[in-house]
Scaffold this active site. Structure first.
Site, PDB file in Angstrom:
ATOM      1  N   CYS A 225      40.232  37.632  30.928  1.00 23.93           N
ATOM      2  CA  CYS A 225      39.211  38.304  31.740  1.00 23.93           C
ATOM      3  C   CYS A 225      39.572  38.261  33.220  1.00 23.93           C
ATOM      4  O   CYS A 225      40.225  37.327  33.681  1.00 23.93           O
ATOM      5  CB  CYS A 225      37.858  37.624  31.517  1.00 23.93           C
TER       6      CYS A 225
ATOM      7  N   ASP B   7      29.210  30.683  26.343  1.00 25.92           N
ATOM      8  CA  ASP B   7      29.829  30.221  27.590  1.00 25.92           C
ATOM      9  C   ASP B   7      29.070  28.993  28.098  1.00 25.92           C
ATOM     10  O   ASP B   7      27.955  28.700  27.652  1.00 25.92           O
ATOM     11  CB  ASP B   7      29.738  31.356  28.628  1.00 25.92           C
TER      12      ASP B   7
END
Ligand SMILES: O=C(O)c1ccccc1N[C@@H]1O[C@H](COP(=O)(O)O)[C@@H](O)[C@H]1O
Length: 211
Positions: free
Chosen positions: A7, A130
């Protein structure tokens, strides 16, 4: 073995490194406060020549319809990642607006947060598990912080999912072994400084995650 999402890509060399190392998902950040932010046209230029099977993921934080439309007019994303305070109803709206699968990030710091994964599993197509950001953090993700992976042992949800938060080449194999994550997502752990990706670290991370 887990699939990999790299990412926060901003440079062609790092896109090339991620693809060469076998990453299946490439993430582009459309959140201006992030040191990894790109525009839709920059993401389009970075992804003109991707091989089949590599998905372009657009990361947004509480996006307006106008921002989603502007970015999607510039770049043909495959997945929308929502990393803010979007409600399940907003997840469904974004899915309808964009016509794309939506991956909802859920921040975990303790067992009380796990119920959110069940709640969001109804509206979202994928879940991103996350670490919850620290109070007052500038960014809701991308902070290089891990959570206690043991919280996930033996848990299953309605949707496919990715594990994120403080993953590195040194810890990702253990994280996958413990949690059974089918895919992992990394940003800080493949950087030499915030927002600066490192091709060697991308390669090492993919090797460690893919086994
Ligand atoms: O990477 C960013 O700048 C970012 C900004 C806003 C929300 C999320 C962001 N990144 C995502 O955060 C997780 C964990 O990142 P890290 O590996 O701990 O740095 C990952 O899913 C990124 O996609």
């Amino acid at each position: 073995m887990a699939e990999v999402k790299i990412c926060g890509l901003r440079e062609p060399a790092h896109v090339t490194a991620a693809v060469a190392a076998g990453a299946r998902y490439l993430g582009f950040v459309f959140f201006p406060k992030s040191p990894r932010a790109v525009s839709g046209s920059e993401a389009a230029a970075l992804t003109t020549d991707l091989p089949v099977g590599v998905a372009k993921v657009g990361l947004f934080v509480d996006p307006s319809d106008a921002l989603l439309t502007k970015v999607l007019d510039a770049v043909a994303l495959d997945i929308v990642q929502l990393h803010g305070h979007e409600s399940p109803a907003r997840v469904a709206e974004v899915k309808a607006l964009t016509g794309l699968p939506v991956m909802k990030a859920v921040g975990i710091s303790g067992p009380e947060d796990l119920v959110l994964l069940t709640e969001y599993g109804v509206a979202a197509d994928l879940l991103l598990v996350d670490a919850k950001p620290p109070k007052g953090a500038d960014l809701p993700g991308g902070n290089g912080l891990a959570f206690d992976w043991r919280l996930l042992v033996g848990r299953r949800w309605l949707r496919p999912w990715m594990l994120a938060g403080g993953l590195t080449a040194d810890n990702v194999a253990e994280a996958v072994r413990l949690t059974g994550a089918p895919a992992v997502d990394v940003s800080s752990g493949v950087e030499s400084a915030p927002g600066v990706k490192d091709s060697a670290r991308i390669g090492a991370f993919c090797r460690a995650a893919r086994g």
